[in-house]
Design an enzyme around this catalytic site. Structure first.
Site, PDB file in Angstrom:
ATOM      1  N   ALA A  77     -27.290   2.045  15.351  1.00 13.25           N
ATOM      2  CA  ALA A  77     -27.092   3.006  15.488  1.00 13.25           C
ATOM      3  C   ALA A  77     -26.780   3.449  16.680  1.00 13.25           C
ATOM      4  N   ASN A  98     -24.907 -13.080  13.642  1.00 13.38           N
ATOM      5  CA  ASN A  98     -25.862 -13.558  14.048  1.00 13.38           C
ATOM      6  C   ASN A  98     -24.782 -14.950  15.419  1.00 13.38           C
ATOM      7  N   TYR A 127     -31.144   0.485  16.414  1.00 13.87           N
ATOM      8  CA  TYR A 127     -30.495  -0.656  16.931  1.00 13.87           C
ATOM      9  C   TYR A 127     -29.145  -0.712  17.004  1.00 13.87           C
ATOM     10  N   ASP A 141     -28.775  -1.756  36.677  1.00 14.00           N
ATOM     11  CA  ASP A 141     -29.006  -1.041  35.842  1.00 14.00           C
ATOM     12  C   ASP A 141     -27.294  -0.460  35.350  1.00 14.00           C
ATOM     13  N   LYS A 201     -25.950   0.617  19.444  1.00  9.97           N
ATOM     14  CA  LYS A 201     -24.898  -0.117  19.198  1.00  9.97           C
ATOM     15  C   LYS A 201     -23.250   0.267  18.871  1.00  9.97           C
ATOM     16  N   PHE A 227     -22.384  -6.906  28.029  1.00 12.45           N
ATOM     17  CA  PHE A 227     -23.589  -7.534  27.472  1.00 12.45           C
ATOM     18  C   PHE A 227     -24.078  -6.460  27.909  1.00 12.45           C
ATOM     19  N   ALA A 255     -27.581  -4.679  27.053  1.00 11.92           N
ATOM     20  CA  ALA A 255     -27.821  -3.898  25.812  1.00 11.92           C
ATOM     21  C   ALA A 255     -29.593  -4.279  25.581  1.00 11.92           C
ATOM     22  N   GLU A 256     -30.506  -3.599  24.774  1.00  8.37           N
ATOM     23  CA  GLU A 256     -31.587  -3.481  24.341  1.00  8.37           C
ATOM     24  C   GLU A 256     -30.967  -4.288  23.273  1.00  8.37           C
ATOM     25  N   THR A 295     -21.906  -6.016  18.046  1.00 10.28           N
ATOM     26  CA  THR A 295     -22.397  -6.202  16.623  1.00 10.28           C
ATOM     27  C   THR A 295     -21.820  -6.184  15.144  1.00 10.28           C
ATOM     28  N   ASP A 296     -21.991  -6.466  14.383  1.00 11.94           N
ATOM     29  CA  ASP A 296     -21.758  -6.350  13.264  1.00 11.94           C
ATOM     30  C   ASP A 296     -22.784  -5.486  12.383  1.00 11.94           C
ATOM     31  N   GLU A 297     -23.420  -4.924  12.615  1.00 10.67           N
ATOM     32  CA  GLU A 297     -24.919  -4.403  12.447  1.00 10.67           C
ATOM     33  C   GLU A 297     -24.214  -3.353  12.222  1.00 10.67           C
TER      34      GLU A 297
HETATM   35  P1  NAD Z   1     -30.396 -10.518  25.155  1.00 10.40           P
HETATM   36  O1  NAD Z   1     -31.757  -9.416  24.679  1.00 10.40           O
HETATM   37  O2  NAD Z   1     -30.783 -11.898  25.111  1.00 10.40           O
HETATM   38  O3  NAD Z   1     -29.765 -10.021  26.576  1.00 10.40           O
HETATM   39  C1  NAD Z   1     -29.484  -8.782  27.145  1.00 10.40           C
HETATM   40  C2  NAD Z   1     -29.609  -8.928  28.485  1.00 10.40           C
HETATM   41  O4  NAD Z   1     -28.798  -7.367  28.847  1.00 10.40           O
HETATM   42  C3  NAD Z   1     -30.517  -8.990  29.094  1.00 10.40           C
HETATM   43  O5  NAD Z   1     -31.152  -9.959  30.099  1.00 10.40           O
HETATM   44  C4  NAD Z   1     -31.619  -8.016  30.308  1.00 10.40           C
HETATM   45  O6  NAD Z   1     -31.702  -8.200  31.419  1.00 10.40           O
HETATM   46  C5  NAD Z   1     -29.452  -7.106  30.007  1.00 10.40           C
HETATM   47  N1  NAD Z   1     -30.319  -5.227  29.848  1.00 10.40           N
HETATM   48  C6  NAD Z   1     -30.747  -5.395  29.652  1.00 10.40           C
HETATM   49  N2  NAD Z   1     -30.873  -3.331  29.700  1.00 10.40           N
HETATM   50  C7  NAD Z   1     -29.794  -3.657  30.280  1.00 10.40           C
HETATM   51  C8  NAD Z   1     -29.550  -2.499  31.890  1.00 10.40           C
HETATM   52  N3  NAD Z   1     -29.326  -0.973  31.368  1.00 10.40           N
HETATM   53  N4  NAD Z   1     -28.584  -2.355  32.736  1.00 10.40           N
HETATM   54  C9  NAD Z   1     -28.313  -4.319  32.799  1.00 10.40           C
HETATM   55  N5  NAD Z   1     -28.690  -5.087  31.776  1.00 10.40           N
HETATM   56  C10 NAD Z   1     -29.462  -4.748  31.188  1.00 10.40           C
HETATM   57  O7  NAD Z   1     -29.380 -10.089  24.267  1.00 10.40           O
HETATM   58  P2  NAD Z   1     -28.288 -11.048  23.726  1.00 10.40           P
HETATM   59  O8  NAD Z   1     -28.188 -11.078  22.685  1.00 10.40           O
HETATM   60  O9  NAD Z   1     -27.204 -11.627  24.551  1.00 10.40           O
HETATM   61  O10 NAD Z   1     -27.040  -9.756  22.994  1.00 10.40           O
HETATM   62  C11 NAD Z   1     -25.948  -9.299  24.100  1.00 10.40           C
HETATM   63  C12 NAD Z   1     -24.923  -8.409  23.826  1.00 10.40           C
HETATM   64  O11 NAD Z   1     -24.179  -8.854  22.136  1.00 10.40           O
HETATM   65  C13 NAD Z   1     -25.340  -7.679  23.578  1.00 10.40           C
HETATM   66  O12 NAD Z   1     -25.064  -6.072  23.193  1.00 10.40           O
HETATM   67  C14 NAD Z   1     -26.060  -7.212  22.449  1.00 10.40           C
HETATM   68  O13 NAD Z   1     -25.866  -6.146  21.414  1.00 10.40           O
HETATM   69  C15 NAD Z   1     -24.520  -8.166  21.122  1.00 10.40           C
HETATM   70  N6  NAD Z   1     -24.859  -9.267  19.919  1.00 10.40           N
HETATM   71  C16 NAD Z   1     -25.869 -10.073  19.695  1.00 10.40           C
HETATM   72  C17 NAD Z   1     -25.865 -11.066  19.351  1.00 10.40           C
HETATM   73  C18 NAD Z   1     -26.590 -11.994  18.483  1.00 10.40           C
HETATM   74  O14 NAD Z   1     -26.739 -11.814  17.685  1.00 10.40           O
HETATM   75  N7  NAD Z   1     -27.532 -12.456  19.436  1.00 10.40           N
HETATM   76  C19 NAD Z   1     -24.496 -10.962  17.828  1.00 10.40           C
HETATM   77  C20 NAD Z   1     -23.351 -10.002  18.421  1.00 10.40           C
HETATM   78  C21 NAD Z   1     -23.896  -9.256  19.127  1.00 10.40           C
HETATM   79  O1  DAU Z   2     -26.067  -9.427  13.024  1.00 14.33           O
HETATM   80  C1  DAU Z   2     -26.193  -9.117  14.430  1.00 14.33           C
HETATM   81  C2  DAU Z   2     -27.372  -8.944  15.711  1.00 14.33           C
HETATM   82  O2  DAU Z   2     -28.308 -10.113  14.863  1.00 14.33           O
HETATM   83  C3  DAU Z   2     -27.308  -8.483  16.224  1.00 14.33           C
HETATM   84  O3  DAU Z   2     -26.458  -7.789  16.588  1.00 14.33           O
HETATM   85  C4  DAU Z   2     -28.498  -8.430  16.826  1.00 14.33           C
HETATM   86  O4  DAU Z   2     -28.486  -8.443  18.580  1.00 14.33           O
HETATM   87  C5  DAU Z   2     -29.262  -9.735  16.990  1.00 14.33           C
HETATM   88  O5  DAU Z   2     -30.583  -9.561  16.972  1.00 14.33           O
HETATM   89  C6  DAU Z   2     -29.619 -10.114  15.347  1.00 14.33           C
HETATM   90  O6  DAU Z   2     -30.688  -9.403  14.387  1.00 14.33           O
HETATM   91  P1  DAU Z   2     -31.048 -10.469  13.404  1.00 14.33           P
HETATM   92  O7  DAU Z   2     -32.302  -8.239  13.343  1.00 14.33           O
HETATM   93  O8  DAU Z   2     -30.060 -10.374  12.071  1.00 14.33           O
HETATM   94  O9  DAU Z   2     -31.830 -10.813  13.962  1.00 14.33           O
HETATM   95  P2  DAU Z   2     -33.149 -11.772  13.819  1.00 14.33           P
HETATM   96  O10 DAU Z   2     -33.626 -13.048  14.217  1.00 14.33           O
HETATM   97  O11 DAU Z   2     -34.075 -10.509  14.772  1.00 14.33           O
HETATM   98  O12 DAU Z   2     -33.242 -12.098  12.700  1.00 14.33           O
HETATM   99  C7  DAU Z   2     -33.025 -12.543  11.597  1.00 14.33           C
HETATM  100  C8  DAU Z   2     -33.213 -12.222  10.301  1.00 14.33           C
HETATM  101  O13 DAU Z   2     -34.491 -13.237  10.238  1.00 14.33           O
HETATM  102  C9  DAU Z   2     -33.370 -10.743   9.597  1.00 14.33           C
HETATM  103  O14 DAU Z   2     -33.432 -11.570   8.272  1.00 14.33           O
HETATM  104  C10 DAU Z   2     -34.862 -10.504  10.034  1.00 14.33           C
HETATM  105  C11 DAU Z   2     -35.413 -11.823   9.457  1.00 14.33           C
HETATM  106  N1  DAU Z   2     -36.864 -12.511  10.031  1.00 14.33           N
HETATM  107  C12 DAU Z   2     -36.732 -12.185  11.783  1.00 14.33           C
HETATM  108  C13 DAU Z   2     -37.655 -12.424  12.652  1.00 14.33           C
HETATM  109  C14 DAU Z   2     -37.708 -12.314  13.807  1.00 14.33           C
HETATM  110  C15 DAU Z   2     -37.624 -12.816   9.882  1.00 14.33           C
HETATM  111  O15 DAU Z   2     -37.886 -12.840   8.454  1.00 14.33           O
HETATM  112  N2  DAU Z   2     -38.831 -13.317  10.143  1.00 14.33           N
HETATM  113  C16 DAU Z   2     -39.102 -13.056  11.541  1.00 14.33           C
HETATM  114  O16 DAU Z   2     -40.337 -12.792  12.342  1.00 14.33           O
END
Ligand code: NAD
Ligand code: DAU
Length: 352
Positions: free
Chosen positions: A160, A187, A158, A57, A162, A79, A81-82, A132-134
């Site tokens: 908030a 995304n 989420y 962790d 980040k 990287f 994160a939840e 993230t852009d969120e």
């Molecule tokens: P993910 O949920 O797929 O992976 C997160 C990883 O972190 C997992 O392997 C998990 O086991 C690990 N983890 C969680 N809690 C932990 C802890 N306490 N200690 C150690 N490891 C831990 O997420 P992702 O989509 O790969 O995102 C990675 C990073 O990028 C995150 O910080 C997320 O906020 C950021 N991000 C994601 C997106 C996206 O579209 N997915 C976009 C912009 C930024």
């Molecule tokens: O913008 C960056 C973010 O993108 C990252 O920080 C997050 O970690 C990542 O999960 C992602 O967040 P979103 O909420 O944008 O991604 P998600 O894939 O969950 O959803 C994308 C869009 O699709 C969103 O507007 C919600 C919608 N959606 C999602 C799901 C899972 C649906 O309409 N149906 C669904 O079943």
């Protein structure tokens, strides 16, 4: 070597694989292996001495301090994160623990380690925080895209959490001088994406003949970037970014959710037509909207393009085709991640 946290997740695993595909600099990969962490993601690195995996962790100060002392990394790329907005609505606690408390503990361990480094290594050290852009909140259809100067206005538990972590990172630079870099990306999509998120969920449900759930009217807009382009941007920021600076990363690919789902359906119609000849679009269903759903995100990536010369290599059209093909080519990966816990999440979240 570098310390990567969260390297068993979607983006972290892509980053580790890409890093070791282009460099012999070793990686220590610290990941708690939550439901989102998957060691199969780096199975191709089995036996590779350049990759050291540690299950743990980021909030475990003693563990992290031990790893820093033992491996003496020149950088940390965070990287861990939840990451799923819908899960943060059902249960925000884990998001506070990992994204806020965990980042705080990681920063403190990094600060103690960095403070004691000899001058040259201290100068070269970097703590890169992946965000993230969120954190910027939501845009109307006519608002300009998010820049690094946009006010931070997170709307979900989420985002908030980040935003809180981004503030901590900023403060550790301002107060203690820790050489931090923050990236705020749009995304991502691509290989190894866990199927709780829109794009992999739709591909996997479509192939299984299940509903393709669209929240609300499906006209929400996201700005999509192929995951390998995010990885190349992070490598570039780590190499040349200015400590204390924030860099927005995006692919100039604003798309509505319904548009994304229809594109995936059309690709599947071409690459793996349904046995009954009907289009995959017939599986689309509209479901209850996400509470507090942000309407539109868009990234202005001008700063990283101008200052660091980074550009994405993929267009949305090339990236989404590669992504759909990857899921078609890896049915065993998709089957393995759909464990009992995954099925429970789907049943709970989409109930009714
Ligand atoms: P993910 O949920 O797929 O992976 C997160 C990883 O972190 C997992 O392997 C998990 O086991 C690990 N983890 C969680 N809690 C932990 C802890 N306490 N200690 C150690 N490891 C831990 O997420 P992702 O989509 O790969 O995102 C990675 C990073 O990028 C995150 O910080 C997320 O906020 C950021 N991000 C994601 C997106 C996206 O579209 N997915 C976009 C912009 C930024
Ligand atoms: O913008 C960056 C973010 O993108 C990252 O920080 C997050 O970690 C990542 O999960 C992602 O967040 P979103 O909420 O944008 O991604 P998600 O894939 O969950 O959803 C994308 C869009 O699709 C969103 O507007 C919600 C919608 N959606 C999602 C799901 C899972 C649906 O309409 N149906 C669904 O079943």
């Amino acid at each position: 070597m570098i310390l990567v946290t969260g390297g068993a997740g979607f983006i972290g695993a892509n980053f580790v694989l890409d890093w070791l595909g282009q460099s012999d600099e070793p990686v220590v990969n610290l990941d708690k292996l939550t439901y989102a962490g998957n060691p199969h993601n780096f199975a191709s690195l089995a036996g590779d001495a350049r990759h050291v995996f540690v299950q743990g962790d980021i909030g475990d100060a003693a563990l992290v301090e031990g790893l820093l002392a033992r491996h003496a990394p020149r950088a940390i790329v965070n990287f861990a994160a939840e990451s799923h907005v819908d899960r943060s609505i059902h249960g925000p606690e884990d998001f506070i623990q990992t994204n806020v408390v965990g980042t705080f503990r990681l920063l403190e361990a990094a600060r103690h380690y960095w403070s004691a480094l000899p001058a040259t290594q201290k100068e070269a050290f970097r703590f890169l925080h992946v965000s993230t852009d969120e954190v910027y909140g939501t845009l109307s259809p006519t608002d300009p895209a998010f820049t690094e100067e946009t006010t931070v206005e997170p709307n979900s538990p989420y985002s908030a959490s980040k935003a809180a972590s981004d503030h901590l990172v900023r403060a550790w630079h301002h107060t203690y001088g820790l050489p931090v870099l923050t990236t705020n990306c749009s995304n991502n999509y691509g290989p190894l994406h866990f199927p709780e998120k829109l794009i992999p969920l739709v591909i996997i449900n479509a192939l299984a003949g299940k509903d393709l759930p669209i929240y609300g009217d499906g006209l929400q807009v996201r700005d999509w970037l192929y995951v390998k382009d995010h990885c190349s941007a992070i490598r570039r920021v780590l190499q040349a970014g200015r400590p204390g600076e924030t860099y927005n990363i995006g692919g100039h690919n604003e798309k509505t959710n319904i548009g994304i789902v229809k594109t995936i359906c059309a690709l599947l119609d071409e690459l793996r037509p349904r046995a009954d000849g009907r289009p995959y679009e017939s599986q689309i269903t509209h479901v209850k909207d996400r509470p507090g759903h942000d309407r539109r995100y868009a990234i202005d990536a001008g700063k990283i393009e101008r200052e660091l010369g980074w550009r994405p290599a993929e267009t949305f059209e090339t990236g989404i085709r590669k992504t759909v093909q990857w899921y078609l080519d890896h049915p065993e990966w998709a089957a393995q991640v759909q464990s009992g816990a995954y099925r429970e999440w789907v049943a709970k979240h989409y109930a009714g």
